[in-house]
Design a protein around this motif. Structure first.
Motif, mmCIF file in Angstrom:
data_model
loop_
_atom_site.group_PDB
_atom_site.id
_atom_site.type_symbol
_atom_site.label_atom_id
_atom_site.label_comp_id
_atom_site.label_asym_id
_atom_site.label_seq_id
_atom_site.Cartn_x
_atom_site.Cartn_y
_atom_site.Cartn_z
ATOM 1 N N VAL A 19 -84.798 52.654 2.914
ATOM 2 C CA VAL A 19 -83.366 52.802 3.181
ATOM 3 C C VAL A 19 -82.583 51.641 2.577
ATOM 4 N N ASP A 20 -83.036 50.426 2.829
ATOM 5 C CA ASP A 20 -82.341 49.251 2.301
ATOM 6 C C ASP A 20 -82.296 49.257 0.779
ATOM 7 N N SER A 21 -83.398 49.658 0.156
ATOM 8 C CA SER A 21 -83.461 49.679 -1.311
ATOM 9 C C SER A 21 -82.469 50.676 -1.894
ATOM 10 N N CYS A 22 -82.379 51.870 -1.278
ATOM 11 C CA CYS A 22 -81.471 52.900 -1.790
ATOM 12 C C CYS A 22 -80.007 52.516 -1.564
ATOM 13 N N LEU A 23 -79.704 51.960 -0.396
ATOM 14 C CA LEU A 23 -78.324 51.558 -0.122
ATOM 15 C C LEU A 23 -77.917 50.387 -1.009
ATOM 16 N N GLU A 24 -78.852 49.499 -1.286
ATOM 17 C CA GLU A 24 -78.563 48.383 -2.181
ATOM 18 C C GLU A 24 -78.260 48.886 -3.591
ATOM 19 N N GLU A 25 -79.030 49.850 -4.049
ATOM 20 C CA GLU A 25 -78.861 50.376 -5.406
ATOM 21 C C GLU A 25 -77.562 51.155 -5.562
ATOM 22 N N THR A 26 -77.060 51.720 -4.467
ATOM 23 C CA THR A 26 -75.836 52.543 -4.530
ATOM 24 C C THR A 26 -74.621 51.835 -3.948
ATOM 25 N N GLY A 27 -74.723 50.536 -3.734
ATOM 26 C CA GLY A 27 -73.585 49.797 -3.192
ATOM 27 C C GLY A 27 -73.224 50.200 -1.778
ATOM 28 N N TYR B 115 -89.588 58.872 7.345
ATOM 29 C CA TYR B 115 -89.144 59.409 8.630
ATOM 30 C C TYR B 115 -87.832 60.156 8.403
ATOM 31 N N LYS B 116 -87.657 61.302 9.045
ATOM 32 C CA LYS B 116 -86.489 62.156 8.784
ATOM 33 C C LYS B 116 -85.176 61.413 8.995
ATOM 34 N N HIS B 117 -85.143 60.530 9.980
ATOM 35 C CA HIS B 117 -83.909 59.786 10.252
ATOM 36 C C HIS B 117 -83.570 58.842 9.097
ATOM 37 N N ASP B 118 -84.607 58.303 8.429
ATOM 38 C CA ASP B 118 -84.375 57.422 7.280
ATOM 39 C C ASP B 118 -83.725 58.182 6.130
ATOM 40 N N ILE B 119 -84.175 59.408 5.897
ATOM 41 C CA ILE B 119 -83.589 60.207 4.822
ATOM 42 C C ILE B 119 -82.115 60.478 5.100
ATOM 43 N N ILE B 120 -81.802 60.844 6.332
ATOM 44 C CA ILE B 120 -80.407 61.118 6.679
ATOM 45 C C ILE B 120 -79.570 59.841 6.545
ATOM 46 N N THR B 121 -80.151 58.691 6.882
ATOM 47 C CA THR B 121 -79.423 57.420 6.801
ATOM 48 C C THR B 121 -79.075 57.056 5.363
ATOM 49 N N LEU B 122 -79.996 57.278 4.429
ATOM 50 C CA LEU B 122 -79.747 56.886 3.039
ATOM 51 C C LEU B 122 -78.984 57.948 2.243
ATOM 52 N N LEU B 123 -78.705 59.104 2.869
ATOM 53 C CA LEU B 123 -77.961 60.167 2.201
ATOM 54 C C LEU B 123 -76.464 59.853 2.218
ATOM 55 N N GLY B 124 -75.806 60.047 1.098
ATOM 56 C CA GLY B 124 -74.382 59.768 0.999
ATOM 57 C C GLY B 124 -73.522 60.898 1.533
ATOM 58 N N VAL B 125 -72.215 60.665 1.585
ATOM 59 C CA VAL B 125 -71.259 61.692 2.031
ATOM 60 C C VAL B 125 -71.293 62.873 1.064
ATOM 61 N N GLY B 126 -71.390 64.082 1.625
ATOM 62 C CA GLY B 126 -71.458 65.288 0.794
ATOM 63 C C GLY B 126 -72.780 65.451 0.084
ATOM 64 N N GLY B 127 -73.812 64.716 0.537
ATOM 65 C CA GLY B 127 -75.106 64.737 -0.139
ATOM 66 C C GLY B 127 -75.929 65.979 0.162
ATOM 67 N N HIS B 128 -76.998 66.136 -0.599
ATOM 68 C CA HIS B 128 -77.903 67.290 -0.443
ATOM 69 C C HIS B 128 -79.324 66.775 -0.214
ATOM 70 N N TRP B 129 -79.935 67.238 0.849
ATOM 71 C CA TRP B 129 -81.335 66.922 1.125
ATOM 72 C C TRP B 129 -82.147 68.185 0.881
ATOM 73 N N VAL B 130 -83.043 68.124 -0.100
ATOM 74 C CA VAL B 130 -83.926 69.249 -0.422
ATOM 75 C C VAL B 130 -85.310 68.903 0.094
ATOM 76 N N THR B 131 -85.797 69.673 1.062
ATOM 77 C CA THR B 131 -87.062 69.337 1.708
ATOM 78 C C THR B 131 -88.154 70.349 1.392
ATOM 79 N N THR B 132 -89.394 69.860 1.311
ATOM 80 C CA THR B 132 -90.563 70.722 1.162
ATOM 81 C C THR B 132 -91.267 70.914 2.502
ATOM 82 N N GLU B 133 -90.712 70.339 3.566
ATOM 83 C CA GLU B 133 -91.313 70.403 4.905
ATOM 84 C C GLU B 133 -90.888 71.703 5.580
ATOM 85 N N ASN B 134 -91.813 72.680 5.640
ATOM 86 C CA ASN B 134 -91.428 73.996 6.173
ATOM 87 C C ASN B 134 -91.309 74.019 7.688
ATOM 88 N N ASN B 135 -91.806 72.975 8.361
ATOM 89 C CA ASN B 135 -91.702 72.912 9.826
ATOM 90 C C ASN B 135 -90.744 71.810 10.277
#
Length: 345
Positions: free
Chosen positions: A206-214, A240-260
Motif C-alpha cells: 500500500v505504501d509503495s503504491c501510494l508513494e508512486e502515485t503521490g 489482503y482485500k482491504h489493502d487493495i481497496i486502500t490503494l485504489l484511487g477515486v473512480g478506480g477499477h479492481w479486477v479480481t480473479t478471486e471467485n469467492n
C-alpha cells in the motif's frame, strides 16, 4: 482417438490426468473445420466452474488452446480454406482434447495464424492474451494516462497484461513474489515503472503504491488471488482485500480473479466513497453468448497481430513432447510451473 483427459474419481484424491482413447464423434457440421493440431498449450483446469455449469462428464478434456493446419472445411464455412494455419480456443463444452491429432471445431472459435509465428508461440499466447484484453479493455476500460497495478506481474498472464498496458500508454506497477521474479520484472523497464517486492516483509504494498502515485492511488488493480482474512498465513504473499481497496484511487477499477471474494459492509462503503468498481475476471464468458462473437474474434486476431509485431513477448517454457503431457499437466494444475507450458505434436 487419443487425447489428454482429467478423469474424475469418487473424491479429489482419486482424480488424475490420463492419456486414453475416446470415442469422439467425427461428424463435421456445416460451419465446422477439421484441424490437424501442431501445438497445444496447457492451462489449469477450473473443475468447480465445470461443475457449476453442470457438465455431466467423467472425462474432462484437457488442452484447449490449439494451433494447427486446416484439413477440411464444412460446406458453409466462409473464413477458412484447407491448408490455412489457424489458432484458437476450444469451447468449454467440447468433448475433444486439444492434444488429439485432429479436432473438429467451429470456425467462429478460430483466427488465422500469422505465417512468421511458430505454432508454440501462437498456442502459448492466445489464452493469456485473451485474459489481458478482458481485464484491461472490457472490464477496466483502460486509457492512456491511467496507473495500473499488476499483482504477480511475472506470471504468464501478468507479463502480457504489463505489455498490453504499456503499449496503450498506461503507467504500470507490478508486484514480485520472489527475488527471481523481481529481477525478471526489473528487466522489463520501461514497461514497468516500479516493481514492488512483496516477498520482502519490510516492503509494504500500500505504501509503495501510494508513494508512486503521490497519495492518489492507482486507477486499475488486477489481482492473482486475494487473502480474505489477515490470519491466512498460508497465503501471506496474496494481498489482503482491504489493502487493495486502500490503494485504489477515486473512480478506480479492481479486477479480481478471486471467485469467492467476500466484501464486508465497511469494504463496500469504502468502494462507495471512492465511486470505485469491482469486476470478476472470467474469460470463459466470451463463449456464453453469440452476441459477443464478432468482438471475441476481433480480440483473438489482435492478439496474434501484437504477437507478430513484438508487442507481446510471452513467457514460454521449452515445448515438451506428447508423452510428457500427463506429468506436465499435473505440474501445471499444482501451479509448479511459472511459464506457460506448450505441448508440441
Amino acid at each position: 482417438m487419443k487425447g489428454l483427459y482429467y478423469k474424475l474419481g469418487e473424491n479429489a484424491a482419486e482424480a488424475k490426468f490420463v492419456i486414453q482413447e475416446t470415442n469422439v464423434s467425427s461428424a463435421q457440421g456445416n460451419h465446422q473445420v477439421k484441424v490437424q493440431v501442431k501445438a497445444c498449450a496447457l492451462s489449469p483446469l477450473d473443475i468447480q466452474l465445470d461443475e457449476d455449469l453442470k457438465f455431466q462428464r467423467d472425462l474432462v478434456p484437457v488442452g484447449r488452446e490449439v494451433a494447427g493446419i486446416v484439413l477440411q472445411v464444412g460446406p458453409k464455412v466462409t473464413f477458412f480454406q484447407p491448408d490455412d494455419e489457424v489458432v484458437g480456443i476450444l469451447p468449454m463444452d467440447t468433448e475433444m482434447s486439444g492434444l488429439c491429432d485432429t479436432i473438429i471445431i467451429d470456425e467462429h472459435n478460430l483466427v488465422q495464424k500469422p505465417e512468421k509465428l511458430s505454432w508454440v508461440e501462437a498456442a502459448g499466447t492466445i489464452r493469456d492474451g485473451l485474459r489481458a484484453y478482458t481485464a484491461l479493455h472490457t472490464l477496466a476500460r483502460m486509457a492512456a494516462g491511467h496507473t495500473l497495478l499488476v499483482l504477480d506481474g511475472a506470471s504468464p498472464f501478468g507479463v502480457l497484461a504489463i505489455q498490453l498496458a504499456h503499449h496503450h500508454g498506461v503507467k504500470v506497477l507490478a508486484s514480485a513474489l520472489s527475488p527471481e521474479d523481481q529481477k525478471f520484472l526489473e528487466q522489463l523497464r520501461p514497461s514497468v515503472a516500479r516493481v514492488v517486492g512483496i516477498w520482502d516483509a519490510k516492503v509494504d504494498l500500500v505504501d509503495s503504491c501510494l508513494e508512486e502515485t503521490g497519495g492518489l492511488g492507482v486507477d486499475i488493480v488486477i489481482d492473482s488471488g486475494v487473502r480474505l482474512h489477515e490470519e491466512q498465513e498460508d497465503q501471506c504473499l496474496l494481498p489482503y482485500k482491504h489493502d487493495i481497496i486502500t490503494l485504489l484511487g477515486v473512480g478506480g477499477h479492481w479486477v479480481t480473479t478471486e471467485n469467492n471474494l467476500q466484501l464486508d459492509p465497511p469494504d463496500s462503503h469504502s468502494l462507495f466513497l471512492k465511486a470505485a468498481s469491482l469486476s470478476f475476471l472470467n474469460d470463459e464468458i466470451w463463449g456464453a453468448s453469440s452476441a459477443h462473437q464478432g468482438r471475441y474474434l476481433h480480440i483473438l486476431k489482435d492478439i496474434m497481430d501484437k504477437l507478430s509485431t513484438g508487442t507481446f513477448r510471452p513467457q514460454l517454457q521449452d515445448p515438451v513432447p506428447l508423452y510428457e503431457a500427463t506429468v506436465s499437466m499435473e505440474m501445471v494444475q499444482k501451479k509448479q510451473v511459472r511459464k506457460r507450458l506448450v505441448i508440441q505434436l
